[in-house]
Design an enzyme around this catalytic site. Structure first.
Site, short mmCIF file in Angstrom:
data_model
loop_
_atom_site.label_atom_id
_atom_site.label_comp_id
_atom_site.label_asym_id
_atom_site.label_seq_id
_atom_site.Cartn_x
_atom_site.Cartn_y
_atom_site.Cartn_z
N SER A 32 13.38 14.53 9.48
CA SER A 32 12.11 13.96 9.93
C SER A 32 12.43 12.82 11.09
CB SER A 32 11.30 13.44 9.03
OG SER A 32 10.68 14.31 8.11
N LYS A 75 7.69 7.23 2.04
CA LYS A 75 6.46 7.96 1.10
C LYS A 75 6.20 6.87 -0.01
CE LYS A 75 5.32 11.83 3.40
NZ LYS A 75 3.98 12.13 3.84
#
Length: 332
Positions: free
Chosen positions: A264, A41
């Site tokens: 994830s 991110k």
């Protein structure tokens, strides 16, 4: 080693784990967690803040606001601190406590929305709160990671070209689907250049991103309770859905070999291994899967026995969990 002046300038781009030697899967796992944000991110955060600055959206006194379950919030906290902006993260009770503490340590304000939306998640409630906040006070600037083109452009210009350089003969690429920024950036890159790469999206069971039935999801990261505006399914060749129990099993298989990845990554690896076994049995296509995160932020959840027993009781018996009691010893 590089000398940097801003945290976004450091990101290990070309580190891969050969999962054939770890799990027996012909997959190269691209590790995106080796930067100051600890996740993929950081790229999207830097690109979105940079675009907002170039477009003149961030005036003196502005506060960046974003809805995040954790990793983007941390990344934006870092970029905001480095660039001298204020940042407010709107999250929900599934956000790891360690992630909230980290954001606050970086100077961000964190607000937790505890009202579930109609799909049983929190995303719509978080977004509604952000929209109402921005409508009531123009000092707040919403970056909107779910619909901001700068999100996918970060991976179009960074992540995908790095993979193409390292694996010019790439045949299959697995990308987790959250906001779908990484997914769409990579898919668009290979499509625009005519590379015959099969793009497989990996999503969580219970996510509505690809039309699934909404269900309870406890592991933050991939999956949504509202379809992301960035998603264009015409760029995707296939989708695989992974249960959270399979996510946990895979994350623990990796940690048992010394690789501590996040939820994830456990989802992406689990889905990729199953898809390859079904579509390419006994074959070895050139395959890359993107690991979005590392595992330290999951120490209180998927790597914590009490949390696992509370939410996933039956799966605990399958895992070779160490004794979690700290023993005090006396030394004569």
């Amino acid at each position: 080693m590089p000398i940097i002046t801003a945290p976004q300038e450091f990101n290990v781009e070309d580190l891969y784990v050969d999962l054939d030697t770890v799990l027996g899967c012909p997959i190269y796992l691209k590790c995106e967690g080796f930067n100051f944000a600890g996740s993929v991110k950081l790229k999207a955060a830097a690109e979105m803040v940079g675009a907002a600055e170039r477009d003149g959206l961030l005036a003196p006194g502005s506060t960046i606001v974003e809805s995040s379950s954790g990793n983007l919030g941390i990344a934006l906290s870092i970029i905001a601190a480095a660039q001298g902006h204020r940042f407010l993260c709107v999250t929900d009770p599934r956000c790891n406590p360690a992630s909230m503490r980290l954001m606050r340590a970086l100077g961000a304000e964190v607000r937790v929305v505890a009202t579930q939306d109609a799909n049983g998640g929190f995303l719509e409630s978080r977004i509604r709160y952000v929209r109402d906040l921005c409508a009531s006070d123009d000092r707040y600037v919403w970056l909107d990671q779910y619909g901001n083109a700068a999100n996918w452009k970060a991976h179009y210009h960074g992540t995908a070209p790095a993979i193409a350089r390292r694996f010019p003969g790439l045949e299959v690429l697995f990308v987790g689907a959250g906001t779908t920024g990484t997914l769409m950036g990579c898919a668009r890159y290979f499509r625009d250049r005519g590379h015959p790469v099969t793009i497989v999206a990996v999503d969580a069971v219970g996510s509505v991103t690809f039309g699934g039935i909404p269900e309870r999801r406890m592991v933050p990261g991939l999956g949504t309770s509202t379809r992301p505006g960035l998603l264009d399914e015409s760029f995707i060749d296939d989708v695989v859905h992974v249960t959270e129990t399979d996510t946990i099993r895979t994350a623990h298989r990796l940690s048992a070999r010394g690789f501590l990845f996040g939820g994830s990554t456990g989802t992406v690896v689990s889905g990729a291994a199953r898809w390859l076994a079904e579509k390419y049995p006994g074959e070895r296509p050139v395959t890359v899967a993107i690991a979005p995160d590392l595992g330290e932020r999951y120490l209180d959840s998927i790597y914590e026995e009490s949390w696992l027993r509370e939410h996933f009781g039956p799966v605990v018996a399958e895992l070779d969990l160490p004794d979690t009691d700290v023993q005090e010893i006396s030394v004569p």
